[in-house]
Design an enzyme around this catalytic site. Sequence first.
Site, PDB file in Angstrom:
ATOM      1  N   LYS A  65      -4.583   2.573  -4.069  1.00 46.94           N
ATOM      2  CA  LYS A  65      -4.126   1.233  -4.450  1.00 46.94           C
ATOM      3  C   LYS A  65      -5.148   0.428  -5.266  1.00 46.94           C
ATOM      4  CE  LYS A  65      -0.453   0.394  -1.064  1.00 46.94           C
ATOM      5  NZ  LYS A  65       0.699   0.131  -1.879  1.00 46.94           N
TER       6      LYS A  65
ATOM      7  N   TYR B 214       2.594   3.690   8.444  1.00 45.64           N
ATOM      8  CA  TYR B 214       3.129   4.164   7.157  1.00 45.64           C
ATOM      9  C   TYR B 214       2.005   4.865   6.408  1.00 45.64           C
ATOM     10  CZ  TYR B 214       4.979   4.533   2.508  1.00 45.64           C
ATOM     11  OH  TYR B 214       5.380   5.049   1.308  1.00 45.64           O
TER      12      TYR B 214
ATOM     13  N   TYR C 188      12.940   2.770  -3.383  1.00 49.29           N
ATOM     14  CA  TYR C 188      13.767   2.469  -2.204  1.00 49.29           C
ATOM     15  C   TYR C 188      15.050   1.726  -2.567  1.00 49.29           C
ATOM     16  CZ  TYR C 188       9.149   3.379  -0.283  1.00 49.29           C
ATOM     17  OH  TYR C 188       7.940   3.936  -0.007  1.00 49.29           O
TER      18      TYR C 188
ATOM     19  N   ASP D 260      -6.528   5.899   7.199  1.00 46.35           N
ATOM     20  CA  ASP D 260      -5.790   5.648   5.962  1.00 46.35           C
ATOM     21  C   ASP D 260      -6.065   4.201   5.562  1.00 46.35           C
ATOM     22  OD1 ASP D 260      -3.966   4.955   4.041  1.00 46.35           O
ATOM     23  OD2 ASP D 260      -2.239   5.892   5.013  1.00 46.35           O
TER      24      ASP D 260
HETATM   25  N1  PMP Z   1      -0.809   4.799   3.052  1.00 47.79           N
HETATM   26  C1  PMP Z   1      -0.698   3.478   3.151  1.00 47.79           C
HETATM   27  C2  PMP Z   1      -1.361   2.763   4.292  1.00 47.79           C
HETATM   28  C3  PMP Z   1       0.040   2.757   2.206  1.00 47.79           C
HETATM   29  O1  PMP Z   1       0.177   1.428   2.332  1.00 47.79           O
HETATM   30  C4  PMP Z   1       0.637   3.456   1.124  1.00 47.79           C
HETATM   31  C5  PMP Z   1       1.466   2.741   0.067  1.00 47.79           C
HETATM   32  N2  PMP Z   1       2.113   1.591   0.441  1.00 47.79           N
HETATM   33  C6  PMP Z   1       0.478   4.846   1.055  1.00 47.79           C
HETATM   34  C7  PMP Z   1      -0.260   5.480   2.026  1.00 47.79           C
HETATM   35  C8  PMP Z   1       1.108   5.642  -0.054  1.00 47.79           C
HETATM   36  O2  PMP Z   1       0.488   5.384  -1.257  1.00 47.79           O
HETATM   37  P1  PMP Z   1       1.227   5.692  -2.640  1.00 47.79           P
HETATM   38  O3  PMP Z   1       2.401   4.770  -2.715  1.00 47.79           O
HETATM   39  O4  PMP Z   1       0.171   5.415  -3.673  1.00 47.79           O
HETATM   40  O5  PMP Z   1       1.624   7.126  -2.603  1.00 47.79           O
END
Ligand code: PMP
Length: 434
Positions: free
Chosen positions: A285, A155, A27, A256
């Site tokens: 993560k 997100y 970003y 998610d």
């Molecule tokens: N979903 C959520 C809730 C996230 O917080 C993130 C990453 N911040 C993602 C998806 C995307 O994961 P990545 O950066 O490993 O692609």
Amino acid sequence: MTVHRNLARIMLPESLQFDRQHIWHPYTSLTSPLAVYAVDSARGVRLRFADGREVIDGMASWWCVIHGYNHPLLNDALKSQLDRMAHVMFGGLTHEPAVELCRRLVDMTPEPLEHVFLSDSGSVSVEVAMKMAIQYWYGRKEPGRQRFLTIRNGYHGDTFGAMSVCDPVNGMHHLFSGMLPGQLFAPAPGIAPGEQWDESAISPFAALLEEHASEIAAVILEPVVQGAGGMRFYHPEYLRRVRELCDMHGVLLIADEIATGFGRTGRLFACEHADVVPDILCVGKALTGGYMSLAATLATDEVARGACADNQVFMHGPTFMGNPLACSVASVSLELLAGNQWQQSVERIEKWLKAELLPLNELAAVEEARVFGAIGVLEMKERLDVARVQSMLVERGVWLRPFGKLLYTMPPYVMSDEELAEVTAAMREVAASL
Ligand code: PMP
């Protein structure tokens, strides 16, 4: 070439210059990038910069490093796997590291989630979840169900499918409007955990679901904690009602838990706050303790069988699917969670963050201080000057990465009270300086 394993590697000015001119960071602009700090090594909860300075990492490297850096057991997992094989394709082959990890994931998630698809990153696990939902409806002979319903401020990642269900403003939908499928967005939930539940909070969501049920493949949301879309927490009753409404309309629910999974909110999975089980679950993560990129999409038997009805294959297969190094380190990370008293650690951190951050609601510059699990957030009234705030924090020996109006911490679970005190004192100083 000589490799200096244990010596500090001074980063030469030419390297930083090359970085600035040729390498994109997340970003950021390539033409006027923000300054970056060169890291030489990391241990426990500390990052050691190439110039010798040390900072306490209050970000857990974007929320992943729950057990701390350079953990001997995680290191050993990787080293011993490395001597067997770093990688083999997963098409037509399997191996013990993948089987062991998937067995653990099936065991530690609610019973109906029994099938695992391994992928490289959180965003890809969301793409996989969305494709699974669409394929499920093909299998069920309802191919018209191709849209997703979600909530604002969410997100889910930076790839196109995931981006289409991110908040339209934060996800910059206007830049990609020609490419993004038009999804359905309910207003953000509005009511915080602990506040009085008001049934009217779910009405707009319920109305959208009812109106579009026959076109919707799935609802997708982050349970209880919305992360990168604004670090907001919402009432678990909202999630409970979403599950009920999905059941009522025969729509799948994708949770998610990439940010919330593995204890961050005080429960192993945030869905447990509402006692709900999704049809599809995304994790990533902290899965590998922050060592490597790995994610997983879990599905119920019903979803898996629907997606593969009439001998249909599931149409996804990343090159590095089931990477043995990533799976080995993830298994040990999950084992550490199982035996590691994470719940007490998260409770301790939550207590500290509440005591230190909630009083900052009094400060003029602070819009809202909020804490949930091991997540402490200061939302300011104005946007933060990231470069200025970051250099102030680094001077103070703390690593945090503010964005927008938000200064927040999601520390490794192993952070001591003394180290936490450093992090919250630094946050207080920044807030007081505004
Ligand atoms: N979903 C959520 C809730 C996230 O917080 C993130 C990453 N911040 C993602 C998806 C995307 O994961 P990545 O950066 O490993 O692609």
